[in-house]
Design an enzyme around this catalytic site. Structure first.
Site, PDB file in Angstrom:
ATOM      1  N   ASN A   1     -10.443   7.062  -2.717  1.00 26.58           N
ATOM      2  CA  ASN A   1     -11.396   6.520  -1.756  1.00 26.58           C
ATOM      3  C   ASN A   1     -12.243   7.622  -1.120  1.00 26.58           C
ATOM      4  O   ASN A   1     -13.448   7.462  -0.934  1.00 26.58           O
ATOM      5  CB  ASN A   1     -10.662   5.747  -0.651  1.00 26.58           C
ATOM      6  CG  ASN A   1     -10.306   4.332  -1.076  1.00 26.58           C
ATOM      7  OD1 ASN A   1     -10.989   3.733  -1.900  1.00 26.58           O
ATOM      8  ND2 ASN A   1      -9.220   3.804  -0.524  1.00 26.58           N
TER       9      ASN A   1
ATOM     10  N   GLU B   1      -2.945  -0.415  -0.721  1.00 25.83           N
ATOM     11  CA  GLU B   1      -2.702  -0.304  -2.158  1.00 25.83           C
ATOM     12  C   GLU B   1      -1.256  -0.624  -2.514  1.00 25.83           C
ATOM     13  O   GLU B   1      -0.766  -0.240  -3.589  1.00 25.83           O
ATOM     14  CB  GLU B   1      -3.049   1.119  -2.638  1.00 25.83           C
ATOM     15  CG  GLU B   1      -2.149   2.223  -2.107  1.00 25.83           C
ATOM     16  CD  GLU B   1      -2.559   2.746  -0.738  1.00 25.83           C
ATOM     17  OE1 GLU B   1      -2.104   3.845  -0.375  1.00 25.83           O
ATOM     18  OE2 GLU B   1      -3.334   2.073  -0.042  1.00 25.83           O
TER      19      GLU B   1
END
Length: 356
Positions: free
Chosen positions: A245, A280
């Site tokens: 990210n 996640e």
């Protein structure tokens, strides 16, 4: 996944949706069917009472009243039944009993003014049928039901032609009403299903949200314990996700999560529960699998994730697995044990499976 397995999964999902829709129809239409059945019983009794006052009949009163008791029993049963197939059979039985009653009431008086009573049945029942074949069978009963009185009574071609024309009109109107009702109910079912899915599933991956996963897992574990079957929980975490990210943006991270969710769906069974626990992290309940078989399933899933390419290389996951050890073990306890095992997998180098 081979095309044959993919087609089989789609067929199972279609069949499951069809069953869900029929259960929805039974739930929504059950009270209306029950009310109309009671109205049918009352109408039949009123019609018999009126006929006694205005004309005589070659049949005794008890025989003409004979269909009333089974009609009442069927009507009462429809108030309790919510199984689609049984509800359809009860409704068809009610139509059959009404047609028998119409024939008994018409014996000796085949010349009905204007529209025979049998023409009212297809219109009155047009909105009750949950399936196409139910409707076809019901309309056939409605069309054939009054024929014995017409065929075995005094010969009158004009009355038979009149009946045929009026019955064709009645069934045509019933078909239009039934089609409109079916379309309206299906659109309502689809909208309610979409709203439920939006409330219960993660908007990005389409997997169950944490609360919904826990709710369904509790129910599944209760059934598993009752059947004395094994069960395992997997706790997955995508490796090195924060750097993905940070270095490539959240769009790259979202794409990796979507691909991971798709891989989990392909590798796991229809009966397995899959949820996105947060970020996640994902959880999977494997009903019927002990620690060994659950580990085999987890290894296949781990290897399958290597085919998912991130901008910085293949995606890997760390997996913790915990087997349900006690009959009263809660899903929260199982998840906590699997989470601890997953953290050990992280500490030992990632891209591996560790058992609790």
């Amino acid at each position: 996944m081979p095309a044959s397995l993919d087609n089989h999964r789609r067929a199972d999902e279609t069949a499951a949706q069809r069953d869900e829709y029929r259960r929805y129809l039974a739930f929504r239409m059950g009270p209306m069917i029950h009310a109309l059945m009671l109205v049918a019983v009352l109408s039949y009794l009123v019609a018999i009472g009126a006929s006694v006052l205005v004309r005589s009949s070659p049949l005794p009163l008890w025989l003409r009243l004979a269909p009333a008791l089974p009609l009442l029993l069927v009507a009462m049963a429809t108030g309790r039944v919510r199984q689609p197939r049984l509800l359809s059979l009860l409704t068809l039985l009610c139509v059959l009993l009404l047609e028998i009653g119409i024939n008994l009431g018409s014996v000796g008086h085949p010349q009905q003014p204007w529209v025979p009573p049998g023409l009212l049945v297809p219109l009155a029942t047009s909105v009750l049928w949950m399936g196409r074949w139910d409707f076809i069978v019901a309309m056939t009963l409605c069309a054939v039901g009054p024929l014995p009185v017409l065929l075995f009574g005094p010969s009158d071609t004009s009355l038979f032609v009149q009946y045929t024309v009026y019955m064709a009109i009645a069934i045509s109107l019933a078909t239009v009403l039934r089609a409109f009702m079916a379309r309206t109910l299906f659109e309502q079912f689809r909208l309610e299903r979409q709203l439920r899915e939006q409330a219960n599933t993660d908007g990005l991956t389409g997997l169950l949200q944490r609360n919904r996963f826990l709710e369904l897992a509790r129910l599944a574990l209760h059934d598993i314990h009752r059947r004395q079957q094994p069960a395992c929980v997997l706790y997955l975490d995508a490796d090195h996700f924060k750097p993905l990210n940070d270095d490539y943006g959240h769009a790259a991270g979202d794409a990796a999560l979507v691909a991971l969710a798709a891989a989990m769906r392909r590798q796991l069974r229809q009966s397995d529960l899959i949820g996105r626990i947060g970020g996640e992290e994902f959880a999977v309940l494997l009903p019927g699998l002990d620690l060994r078989l659950g580990g085999i399933r987890a290894e296949k899933l781990r290897l399958a994730t290597h085919a998912i390419m991130r901008p910085d290389g293949p995606l890997t996951v760390s997996i913790g697995i915990a087997e349900c050890g006690r009959a009263d073990e809660a899903i929260e306890t199982l998840l906590a044990r699997a989470d601890q095992a997953m953290r050990r997998a992280k500490a030992e180098g990632r891209d591996r499976i560790v058992a609790a």
